[in-house]
Write a protein that holds these residues in place. Sequence first.
Motif, PDB file in Angstrom:
ATOM      1  N   TYR A  29      -9.298  -7.671   1.159  1.00 21.68           N
ATOM      2  CA  TYR A  29      -9.403  -6.221   1.006  1.00 21.68           C
ATOM      3  C   TYR A  29      -8.370  -5.697   0.013  1.00 21.68           C
ATOM      4  N   PHE A  30      -7.100  -6.071   0.207  1.00 22.60           N
ATOM      5  CA  PHE A  30      -6.055  -5.540  -0.668  1.00 22.60           C
ATOM      6  C   PHE A  30      -6.135  -6.140  -2.069  1.00 22.60           C
TER       7      PHE A  30
ATOM      8  N   SER B 230       0.823  -1.215   0.000  1.00 19.63           N
ATOM      9  CA  SER B 230       0.000   0.000   0.000  1.00 19.63           C
ATOM     10  C   SER B 230       0.852   1.257   0.000  1.00 19.63           C
ATOM     11  N   VAL B 231       2.144   1.130   0.326  1.00 24.46           N
ATOM     12  CA  VAL B 231       3.026   2.300   0.333  1.00 24.46           C
ATOM     13  C   VAL B 231       3.183   2.865  -1.075  1.00 24.46           C
TER      14      VAL B 231
ATOM     15  N   TRP C 113      -4.534  -2.334   9.300  1.00 28.04           N
ATOM     16  CA  TRP C 113      -4.796  -3.775   9.293  1.00 28.04           C
ATOM     17  C   TRP C 113      -3.955  -4.496  10.331  1.00 28.04           C
ATOM     18  N   SER C 114      -2.744  -4.041  10.562  1.00 29.41           N
ATOM     19  CA  SER C 114      -1.930  -4.670  11.618  1.00 29.41           C
ATOM     20  C   SER C 114      -2.566  -4.444  12.991  1.00 29.41           C
TER      21      SER C 114
ATOM     22  N   GLY D 190      -6.294 -11.962   9.044  1.00 24.77           N
ATOM     23  CA  GLY D 190      -5.399 -11.984   7.894  1.00 24.77           C
ATOM     24  C   GLY D 190      -6.124 -12.263   6.593  1.00 24.77           C
ATOM     25  N   LEU D 191      -7.082 -13.187   6.615  1.00 21.66           N
ATOM     26  CA  LEU D 191      -7.862 -13.483   5.412  1.00 21.66           C
ATOM     27  C   LEU D 191      -8.651 -12.253   4.966  1.00 21.66           C
ATOM     28  N   SER D 192      -9.232 -11.536   5.918  1.00 16.57           N
ATOM     29  CA  SER D 192      -9.963 -10.311   5.588  1.00 16.57           C
ATOM     30  C   SER D 192      -9.042  -9.278   4.955  1.00 16.57           C
TER      31      SER D 192
END
Length: 498
Positions: free
Chosen positions: A212-213, A157-158, A169-170, A206-208
């Motif tokens: 998303y990404f 995402s950076v 997310w983290s 993590g699956l979510s």
Amino acid sequence: MSATPAPWQRLLSGSTAAVARVGVVFLMQVGLVPLYLKHWSATQFGYWMFLQSAIVIITVPDAGLQAFVEVAYIRQSGRSSRRLGMFLSMGASTGLMLSLCQMLICAGLHYSGALHWLLHPPAAESQWVDQVGSALVVTALSWPLASSVAGSMGRASVVQGSVAPQIWWSILTLLSGSAASAWCASQGGDLLQAAQASAAASAISGLSCILYFRARFARQGVRLRLLPRLVRLAVVKQAAGLMLKLLFETVRQHSLRLIAPQVVTVASMASLSVHRTLVGAMQQAFGVISAPLLPEYVRAQGHVGFSAESARLMRLQWRFFTGVVLPGGLLLFIVGPRLFEVWTHGKIVFDSLVFSILLLAVASFALFAPFTQYLQAANKVREQAFVAGFVLVASVLLVLGLGWAFDARGLAAAFLLIELLQGGLCLRLCWQCCRGPLFAAVLRQFGLIGVVSALMLVLPNALPEPARQVVCLVGALAAVLLSFQSQLRSFGLWPASY
């Protein structure tokens, strides 16, 4: 591809997310320690902390890969969607391969009896060591979703100009895993049951994150694919230097829980871990400014030699240290004794000397951090690996020697000396490649802040309680005002001194 935001927008969004992460981590650390100690003994809690350290060390290859691909992502900003898709696939597919290897390591540690040899527990504690091994295996099953693939995609995402989405997310993954394990412990669960709950929650999070990404990059025409095995192995080879560096640093950072059992009791380890948890809030607070600045350091590498932009970034980090981290450490001197009594249910006694030494270690980390980040952004992998390896050897000797001689206070002193050694080596390497009038001016400011900060953190420990509170309050206020004045001067709103 969308336009890259301005630097102040990148810093603002990244810092906002980092502030939220620091707040969540601090609140969870402060809240989880008394919860665990309420339902578990101090020794059982010590084994839980060992489990967390083992997890961090075993996942070092994955962390090294993600650090490697993050710099690659930053350098792909503004490139084609097809090229970004190749790098994104490189990180995700290679991370999946590494997570499977890490699962095999966990299984080997558990079923070979290596944990019993490492911890040499008394007979009454053998069941807890068995639970730690089983918990390692269970936790490893969640890594492909919770860490490897999700982490690599999040760091990409950076490219869109900000580290904020990955940080958010983290936070979700951290909250879900920690809340699940805490709930399980509050219901009377043991180490294994708490680890099972945490692994399940982290895998769902993590699956979510992956979904998303994946949808986010698909809207930009970026496609993921599984790269051939030879390509993945080539990526691992390129990232091997960073993996080695992170392995050295992780073992050093967690030497308390891994090496210290050879010279101190588990109860002493738990005591020092709790002290470090409270002091660690200041180190995490520094991450509010340091994490979003790494991409800016990478972008500043386009200049010849040491640039004015790099100097500006370093001064910005030191202003944040002076205005936030240092005052926070001084205020902790005031609330620390009372907080410990309530926080640990009276099971762990506050030691002001240990606390002072650990605060100095955090201050050293923060002051030397700009030099470390500069080397990281410059992609000087060999130099970083050399520093990390040298400091690791010194860490083992210092922890064993000072821990054996002075128990918890000796371990605290070892951590301070380790931070000074690592920071000094990074500073030396920066001087070799950046020497010049501009860097010399930066060093003078670094030296002044370092001396004043050390005096402010050492003096309260030598004073009686009433005088300590006054000195800490005055020192915190002075640090905030000094940082504010420096920031105004950087904006041209304060007359420069001649």
